[in-house]
Scaffold this motif. Structure first.
Motif, PDB file in Angstrom:
ATOM      1  N   TYR A  20     125.471  11.966  36.224  1.00  0.00           N
ATOM      2  CA  TYR A  20     125.013  12.168  34.852  1.00  0.00           C
ATOM      3  C   TYR A  20     125.757  13.321  34.193  1.00  0.00           C
ATOM      4  N   GLU A  24     128.332  12.884  31.039  1.00  0.00           N
ATOM      5  CA  GLU A  24     128.093  13.536  29.747  1.00  0.00           C
ATOM      6  C   GLU A  24     129.328  14.290  29.287  1.00  0.00           C
ATOM      7  N   PHE A  27     131.774  11.657  28.117  1.00  0.00           N
ATOM      8  CA  PHE A  27     131.408  11.100  26.819  1.00  0.00           C
ATOM      9  C   PHE A  27     131.642  12.100  25.693  1.00  0.00           C
ATOM     10  N   GLU A  28     131.412  13.387  25.946  1.00  0.00           N
ATOM     11  CA  GLU A  28     131.659  14.384  24.907  1.00  0.00           C
ATOM     12  C   GLU A  28     133.129  14.397  24.516  1.00  0.00           C
ATOM     13  N   PRO A  94     126.891  12.356  22.554  1.00  0.00           N
ATOM     14  CA  PRO A  94     126.113  13.071  23.576  1.00  0.00           C
ATOM     15  C   PRO A  94     124.844  13.714  23.012  1.00  0.00           C
ATOM     16  N   LYS A  96     120.591  13.405  22.686  1.00  0.00           N
ATOM     17  CA  LYS A  96     119.467  12.814  23.411  1.00  0.00           C
ATOM     18  C   LYS A  96     118.385  12.211  22.506  1.00  0.00           C
ATOM     19  N   TRP A 143     122.836   2.746  25.569  1.00  0.00           N
ATOM     20  CA  TRP A 143     123.004   3.877  26.481  1.00  0.00           C
ATOM     21  C   TRP A 143     121.668   4.332  27.067  1.00  0.00           C
TER      22      TRP A 143
END
Length: 163
Positions: A20, A24, A27-28, A94, A96, A143
Motif C-alpha cells: 500500500y 501510494e 500513484f502520487e 492519492p 482518501k 480504486w
C-alpha cells in the motif's frame, strides 16, 4: 505450530502494508504525469481558434442526439470519451476522501475549460466539467473497491492462516 503461523501472517501483513505504501508513492508520481498529459492533450496540443466559444447548456449533446440532430451522436460520444479519459485521474489521485476527489476533479476540469475559453483552444462546456468529474469519480470508486478487496483478502488470510 500456533506461534509459527502468527509469524507468517504478521510477515504477510507487513508485505501488504508495504505494498500500500509503495503503491501510494507510485500513484502520487503517476498522477502528476497524467495531469501533465491531460494538460497537453486538452490545451497544448491544440491550435488557437479565432473566437472564444462556450456552451453552458446542460447535457446539450445528449438532447441533440435525442432530437435526431446530425452532430448529436458525435458530441455525445465525445462526452463519453471525456468520462473514460478521466477515469485514470480518479484511479491515480492519492486522496482518501470522496469529497476531496470530487473537489479536485471539479477544480481541475474547470481550470481546463477556463483555459480553453481564455486561449480560444476549444469549446468551453459545462458538460465537459460534468463528464470529467464523473470519470474521475468512477476511477476513485474503482480504486476504493480494489483496496477493499485487497484488505478483505488480507483479513481472510489472517483469519485462516493461509497465505
Amino acid at each position: 505450530a500456533g506461534g509459527g503461523g502468527k509469524g507468517i501472517i504478521s510477515h504477510e501483513s507487513e508485505k501488504v502494508n508495504s505494498f500500500y505504501e509503495k503503491s501510494e508513492i507510485f500513484f502520487e508520481n503517476d498522477v502528476i504525469l497524467y495531469c501533465l498529459f491531460i494538460v497537453w492533450y486538452t490545451l497544448m496540443s491544440r491550435t488557437p481558434k479565432t473566437a472564444h466559444t462556450a456552451d453552458l447548456r446542460l447535457f446539450w449533446s445528449f438532447r441533440d442526439l435525442l432530437a435526431g440532430k446530425s452532430t448529436g451522436k458525435t458530441d455525445a460520444i465525445q462526452n463519453i470519451n471525456n468520462i473514460l479519459f478521466f477515469i485514470p485521474f480518479g484511479l491515480l489521485l492519492p486522496i482518501k476522501k470522496w469529497w476531496k476527489v470530487l473537489l479536485a476533479a471539479l477544480c481541475f476540469s474547470i481550470a481546463i475549460e477556463a483555459c480553453q475559453y481564455i486561449f480560444a483552444l476549444g469549446l468551453c462546456e459545462l458538460d465537459d466539467v460534468i463528464s470529467n468529474t464523473f470519470g474521475t469519480m468512477i476511477g476513485y470508486w474503482i480504486w476504493t473497491g480494489i483496496k477493499k478487496l485487497a484488505r478483505s483478502s488480507d483479513e481472510t488470510s489472517k483469519e485462516t492462516g493461509v497465505l
